[in-house]
Design a protein around this motif. Structure first.
Motif, PDB file in Angstrom:
ATOM      1  N   HIS A 137     -16.481  13.205 -17.367  1.00  0.00           N
ATOM      2  CA  HIS A 137     -15.078  13.132 -16.952  1.00  0.00           C
ATOM      3  C   HIS A 137     -14.523  11.717 -17.113  1.00  0.00           C
ATOM      4  N   PHE A 138     -13.277  11.637 -17.529  1.00  0.00           N
ATOM      5  CA  PHE A 138     -12.564  10.369 -17.711  1.00  0.00           C
ATOM      6  C   PHE A 138     -11.760  10.089 -16.435  1.00  0.00           C
ATOM      7  N   TRP A 139     -12.119   9.029 -15.719  1.00  0.00           N
ATOM      8  CA  TRP A 139     -11.429   8.658 -14.481  1.00  0.00           C
ATOM      9  C   TRP A 139     -10.190   7.845 -14.848  1.00  0.00           C
ATOM     10  N   ARG A 140      -9.063   8.510 -14.931  1.00  0.00           N
ATOM     11  CA  ARG A 140      -7.872   7.822 -15.448  1.00  0.00           C
ATOM     12  C   ARG A 140      -6.599   8.132 -14.660  1.00  0.00           C
ATOM     13  N   PHE A 141      -6.702   8.833 -13.533  1.00  0.00           N
ATOM     14  CA  PHE A 141      -5.501   9.186 -12.776  1.00  0.00           C
ATOM     15  C   PHE A 141      -4.725   7.935 -12.375  1.00  0.00           C
ATOM     16  N   ARG A 142      -3.414   7.960 -12.607  1.00  0.00           N
ATOM     17  CA  ARG A 142      -2.550   6.838 -12.243  1.00  0.00           C
ATOM     18  C   ARG A 142      -1.335   7.376 -11.507  1.00  0.00           C
ATOM     19  N   PHE A 143      -1.061   6.759 -10.382  1.00  0.00           N
ATOM     20  CA  PHE A 143       0.050   7.205  -9.557  1.00  0.00           C
ATOM     21  C   PHE A 143       1.362   7.028 -10.307  1.00  0.00           C
ATOM     22  N   HIS A 144       2.293   7.969 -10.111  1.00  0.00           N
ATOM     23  CA  HIS A 144       3.535   7.928 -10.891  1.00  0.00           C
ATOM     24  C   HIS A 144       4.576   7.001 -10.292  1.00  0.00           C
ATOM     25  N   LEU A 145       4.436   6.648  -9.001  1.00  0.00           N
ATOM     26  CA  LEU A 145       5.363   5.707  -8.363  1.00  0.00           C
ATOM     27  C   LEU A 145       4.748   4.316  -8.314  1.00  0.00           C
ATOM     28  N   THR A 146       5.580   3.306  -8.450  1.00  0.00           N
ATOM     29  CA  THR A 146       5.088   1.944  -8.280  1.00  0.00           C
ATOM     30  C   THR A 146       4.986   1.631  -6.786  1.00  0.00           C
ATOM     31  N   THR A 147       4.249   0.596  -6.461  1.00  0.00           N
ATOM     32  CA  THR A 147       4.125   0.196  -5.054  1.00  0.00           C
ATOM     33  C   THR A 147       5.484  -0.218  -4.485  1.00  0.00           C
ATOM     34  N   THR A 148       6.349  -0.781  -5.322  1.00  0.00           N
ATOM     35  CA  THR A 148       7.697  -1.138  -4.860  1.00  0.00           C
ATOM     36  C   THR A 148       8.499   0.115  -4.530  1.00  0.00           C
ATOM     37  N   GLN A 149       8.412   1.126  -5.391  1.00  0.00           N
ATOM     38  CA  GLN A 149       9.117   2.386  -5.119  1.00  0.00           C
ATOM     39  C   GLN A 149       8.592   3.041  -3.841  1.00  0.00           C
ATOM     40  N   LEU A 150       7.311   2.933  -3.621  1.00  0.00           N
ATOM     41  CA  LEU A 150       6.723   3.491  -2.404  1.00  0.00           C
ATOM     42  C   LEU A 150       7.247   2.763  -1.165  1.00  0.00           C
ATOM     43  N   LEU A 151       7.330   1.460  -1.270  1.00  0.00           N
ATOM     44  CA  LEU A 151       7.826   0.665  -0.137  1.00  0.00           C
ATOM     45  C   LEU A 151       9.272   0.993   0.209  1.00  0.00           C
ATOM     46  N   THR A 152      10.050   1.384  -0.780  1.00  0.00           N
ATOM     47  CA  THR A 152      11.485   1.628  -0.557  1.00  0.00           C
ATOM     48  C   THR A 152      11.815   3.110  -0.406  1.00  0.00           C
ATOM     49  N   ALA A 153      10.793   3.967  -0.336  1.00  0.00           N
ATOM     50  CA  ALA A 153      11.027   5.409  -0.155  1.00  0.00           C
ATOM     51  C   ALA A 153      11.298   5.680   1.328  1.00  0.00           C
ATOM     52  N   SER A 154      12.504   5.384   1.759  1.00  0.00           N
ATOM     53  CA  SER A 154      12.827   5.373   3.194  1.00  0.00           C
ATOM     54  C   SER A 154      12.645   6.736   3.861  1.00  0.00           C
TER      55      SER A 154
END
Length: 1004
Positions: free
Chosen positions: A968-985
């Motif tokens: 298996h290829f371990w390649r999952f990458r979250f679609h939101l950036t950490t900045t977008q996560l911080l501002t997801a009020s």
């Protein structure tokens, strides 16, 4: 009377941890009653685990005396002055422990007179009455100091050490004639001991300690009473206090509460001077006070405490009180995500260490106290995508270069190169997944340019010199290994034309500063230095933010690793680890790691493991032991089996003897039961009808009509594997057919009922796991089936438990004692032995509960409401579909587990559609947050499931690993950036409310 005060009295302090906990319960006031002296007792766990503390340097010797000898010494005019000159007339330790017949209590300390942290020569105590054990001895110190010690229960020659840190007695020999310590045994299995880990003392309840303050008697007829207790679970803005019946304790007046000193936090203590009377009895209670307002925020639960004693002038009496009594348990929330899965505007195509800074800030915003990561060690073995597997490290100390932030390392002076790098970085950041090879190539290219630019300055810097000096033991071998891996084109050191056998003198010569290899060797030092600096800055930020970083300790190491190269005596290279078949992997799992030579590791006190934990402690304050069952028994597979796990066996295990099998009624036909059972009538089921003739001609030999065995050149799965790998190179267009044939031949080799123990000369055997699913079993007569399946059940589920428990009791306590990190065990699996649960509880190691993976085979799910306090509950893990992915599969299948959980949560009728609605995801999160478990830890994908506008469209894309697939290829990458996560009020407000409403993160 003089009492202790703290220097923090006027210090500005932040707000209370949780507004809902500010109610005050006034302690019961009762009159002073004269009683006989008593000792605080504690529950003792009789299933304590033996462990030996590390041996320290020799300290001044001690001599022990019993009470009669002390009285004689006190009356001896010629001896008494010299005895006083030692600084302390006598120290008496008294501890309550309800021993069984044949048990005794000893005290161990650093000096030879106390056994030098050993048990056999530790100082013996004497039983008095009321289950109190006592010993009196002089301390031969001339200066003030701390005396550290631990208690041991001896059962014959078998030691049972108490749990927790060492006891510490502070004394001032310039005045005290006598010291009497009314002590406590620290029982194993006490959930409160988990709060003594660095996760709580250094992170969640981190506090600024104050200088120690001790009181000396001012009067001729006075003595000092020292109150002492252990409490980690207290917000940094509060201080422990005592209120009690004695005037020095405020006479039950809150304004007169005595403040305890936190200089030895989590141990608190306070001295008070009192007049000597024939007897003294007092009652008291602990509370938490806000020194800014001088208001007590909370009193402990339960009745008043008491202490009765007969004071003597110029003496110190130490009363060690049991832990603070809380009305409820502390519970926290965590989030799990691999570093490589993070996404940010600053990174280069993959999550990086410094991306964790914003994730930490986000966690603090939403009321999350822990971030759980996958392993972060160096896995660069082939410079291919296969290096993405985070559990196959080439070093247990070195960090993975893919996690470097290049810009923070430094800028290139070559503007053209910088512009090129920014273009490539922008491209890599557009990918939905991690392109492991491309990212690593770009990062190493940039790092080489930067190193060539800054090399001389870097190597001369004091910061690097300090780093190198502290880490040379692993840093030098890792750098040379990395150079040789690239020089010879393989990490398999056994195939290197030179240096295949590790020799320290040779690698020091290889890395000599004036030699031809120094530039490349020091380049790897350069990488590791910057990785350490960046990860340490993240760890520091997390600790200061009150967010615990939880690491992952893989059960194995890469076969082609620095550790196997430099210390091969610790590993069994002829075997490999894996897992037996289960619902998720019907052929079992083969991880390829060598197994451990535990006996050799034990000889030097498990130093390899201790060094490994020491490296982890730099960055983490909690860790997960991957596959903790491996410390009890490991699924051991012969090296000649390349990818599957069905032919493995548990090690250690107690096999069946040949006579034992025969006495059970089994007809022990070696060829029929132990060799692959291959018959003409089912051959096509395995290899495909069109391939039968080819297989018979090339791989099999006919041993009887319609009966076959493998030719010697193909009698192991690895031989078959090597043949087909070559065929796939020669005939790439035929790869699929060749793979089917190869796996069919592997399956044929697994058609056995019994496995012979290697080297036993046909005298010892073990059943093959899931033997009832083999053709060999199916074609036995009913009586033989019944007998052999009964043996199978007994072997795997009953016969080994005691043996496994004994083996783990040798390993795990030493590892637990070697670290202050909070220890969590991944103890999932089919029918986990009861001994695993029992020993983990005794060692205060947290268990893992995943709702859809019940440990009780009679249940369809593990109810979070039934999890014990010392546990972690979770909706899913990186090895399985996300919460939404599981929901989708249940809706498309029978839905049995989903329906059972649905009824338990008392939800209304199922909504339409296969995708989990946001409100349903929120109900699952709530259900876990309400659990009594200490931690509820959720994959970030599962938390985002509650917001349908933010989550991924396809839940199948949220799964990180597929265990049945070893490639298996371990390649999952979250679609939101950490900045977008911080501002997801909207999401953040929901999560903060969920944590607050379920009292997650509240101190008390």
């Amino acid at each position: 009377m003089a009492t202790t005060t703290t220097k923090a009295a006027e210090q500005e302090i932040s707000s209370v941890a949780c507004a809902t906990t500010t109610s005050v319960v006034t302690p019961t006031v009762s009159s002073q009653v004269e009683t006989t002296p008593a000792i605080e007792t504690s529950a003792v766990t009789t299933t304590a685990i033996a462990t030996t503390p590390s041996v320290e340097e020799e300290a001044p010797s001690f001599v022990a005396f019993d009470a009669e000898e002390i009285r004689k010494l006190e009356s001896n005019a010629t001896y008494s002055p010299a005895f006083k000159g030692c600084g302390v007339r006598a120290v008496t330790l008294r501890v309550h422990y309800e021993t069984r017949f044949g048990q005794s209590i000893r005290v161990s300390a650093a000096s030879l007179g106390f056994g030098a942290w050993g048990a056999s020569n530790a100082l013996k105590m004497k039983w008095t009455d009321n289950h109190v054990w006592q010993v009196t001895f002089p301390l031969n110190y001339s200066l003030a100091g701390d005396f550290e010690y631990k208690y041991i229960v001896m059962e014959g020659d078998y030691p049972i050490w108490e749990s927790g840190p060492r006891h510490v007695l502070h004394f001032d020999p310039t005045w005290s004639e006598t010291i009497v310590v009314e002590d406590l045994w620290n029982p194993s299995g006490d959930p409160e001991n988990a709060f003594l880990s660095s996760a709580f003392t250094d992170v969640i309840f981190r506090r600024q300690k104050h200088d120690a303050e001790f009181v000396r008697p001012n009067g001729q007829n006075t003595c000092i009473l020292r109150f002492k207790t252990t409490l980690a679970r207290i917000p940094s803005n509060l201080t422990l206090c005592i209120i009690g019946s004695h005037p020095s304790l405020g006479a039950w007046n809150e304004a007169g509460s005595m403040i305890l000193n936190d200089s030895s936090y989590p141990v608190w203590q306070a001295d008070v001077e009192v007049e000597v009377t024939p007897t003294l009895s007092l009652e008291y209670k602990f509370g938490m006070i806000d020194l800014k307002t001088r208001k007590v925020v909370s009193w402990e639960d339960g009745p008043n405490r008491s202490w009765s004693l007969a004071p003597k002038p110029n003496s110190l009496f130490v009363h060690v009180a049991q832990k603070y009594r809380f009305s409820n348990n502390w519970k926290g929330t965590g989030v799990a995500l691999p570093v490589f899965s993070l996404r940010s505007e600053e990174s280069t195509g993959v999550g990086e260490f410094l991306d964790l800074v914003k994730l930490i800030d986000w966690a603090k915003t939403v009321g999350i106290q822990l971030i759980q990561l996958l392993p972060i060690n160096d896995t660069v073995s082939k410079h291919k995508w296969t290096d993405s597997y985070p559990y196959s490290a080439i070093s247990v100390h070195a960090l993975n270069p893919i996690y470097l932030n290049l810009q923070v390392m430094g800028s290139l002076h070559d503007n053209a190169q910088m512009r090129r790098f920014e273009r490539v970085r922008s491209k890599l950041n557009q990918y939905k997944f991690v392109n492991w090879e491309e990212v690593m190539e770009e990062k190493l290219t940039y790092a080489h340019f930067l190193f060539a630019q800054d090399r001389e300055e870097f190597l001369k810097s004091a910061e690097f010199q300090e780093f190198y000096s502290a880490n040379k033991d692993w840093l030098l071998p890792h750098a040379v290994f990395s150079c040789l891996r690239d020089k010879f084109g393989t990490a398999d050191y056994r195939t290197w034309p030179k240096y295949h056998t590790f020799c320290l003198a040779e690698i020091e010569e290889f890395a000599a500063p004036n030699g031809p290899n120094f530039e490349e060797v020091s380049f790897h030092w350069f990488l590791q230095y910057h990785l350490h600096v960046q990860m340490l800055s993240v760890a520091t930020h997390a600790r200061q933010s009150g967010v615990v970083l939880k690491g992952d300790l893989p059960i194995g190491i890469c076969r082609n690793s620095v550790d196997a190269w430099t210390e091969p005596h610790y590993f069994n290279m002829d075997y490999q680890t894996g897992a037996p078949p289960d619902f998720f992997a019907l052929e079992g799992q083969n991880w390829g790691f060598p197994t451990y030579n535990w006996e050799r590791m034990r000889e030097d006190g498990f130093s390899w493991w201790k060094r490994r934990l020491s490296s982890m402690e730099k960055y983490f304050d909690a860790f997960r032991i991957d596959h903790i069952l491996g410390f009890f028994r490991i699924w051991e597979i012969p090296y000649h089996v390349p990818l599957r796990g069905l032919l493995g066996q548990f090690s250690p295990s107690v096999p069946f003897g040949a006579d034992e099998l025969r006495s059970s009624g089994l007809y022990l036909d070696y060829d029929r039961l132990c060799l692959p059972y291959i018959r003409d009538h089912f051959l096509g089921e395995f290899v495909g009808g069109e391939n039968v003739a080819y297989v018979k001609r090339n791989f099999l030999v006919c041993t009887a009509p319609n009966c076959y065995s493998f030719k010697p050149e193909f009698d192991t799965q690895r031989k078959v594997y090597d043949f087909f790998e070559m065929q796939k190179v020669l005939f790439p267009a035929d790869t699929d057919r060749l793979n089917r044939m190869m796996m069919g031949l592997w399956a044929l080799s697994e058609q056995v009922c019994l496995l012979e123990v290697p080297g036993s000369n046909r005298s010892a055997f073990a059943p093959r796991y899931f033997l009832n699913k083999t053709k060999s079993f199916e074609e036995l007569d009913d009586n033989q089936k019944r007998i052999i399946y009964s043996l199978h059940t007994h072997f795997f589920y009953h016969r080994q438990d005691h043996h496994w428990g004994e083996k783990a009791a040798i390993k795990l306590p030493s590892l637990k004692a070697a670290t202050r990190m909070l220890v969590c065990g991944e103890d999932l699996g089919d029918r986990v032995p009861e001994v695993v649960t029992r020993q983990m509880k005794a060692l205060e190691m947290l268990s893992l509960f995943i709702e859809r993976m019940p440990k009780d085979s009679t249940k369809t799910f593990a109810n979070p409401d039934e999890a014990p306090f010392l546990s972690v509950v979770s909706t899913s893990s990186h090895d399985m579909p996300s919460l939404r992915g599981w929901y989708q599969a249940e809706r498309r299948g029978t839905g049995t587990t989903l329906n059972d959980i649905w009824r338990t949560m008392r939800l209304p009728g199922h909504p339409s559609g296969d995708d989990m609605p946001g409100w349903v995801a929120e109900e699952f999160i709530k259900h876990h947050l309400r659990s009594p478990a200490m931690w509820s830890i959720f994959p970030l994908q599962d938390l985002l499931a509650i917001d349908e506008s933010l989550r991924l469209e396809n839940p199948e894309m949220e799964q990180i690993n597929h265990p049945p697939n070893p490639m298996h290829f371990w390649r999952f990458r979250f679609h939101l950036t950490t900045t977008q996560l911080l501002t997801a009020s909207k999401l953040n407000n929901q999560l903060a409310t969920l944590n607050r409403d379920n009292y997650r993160g509240c101190a008390f």
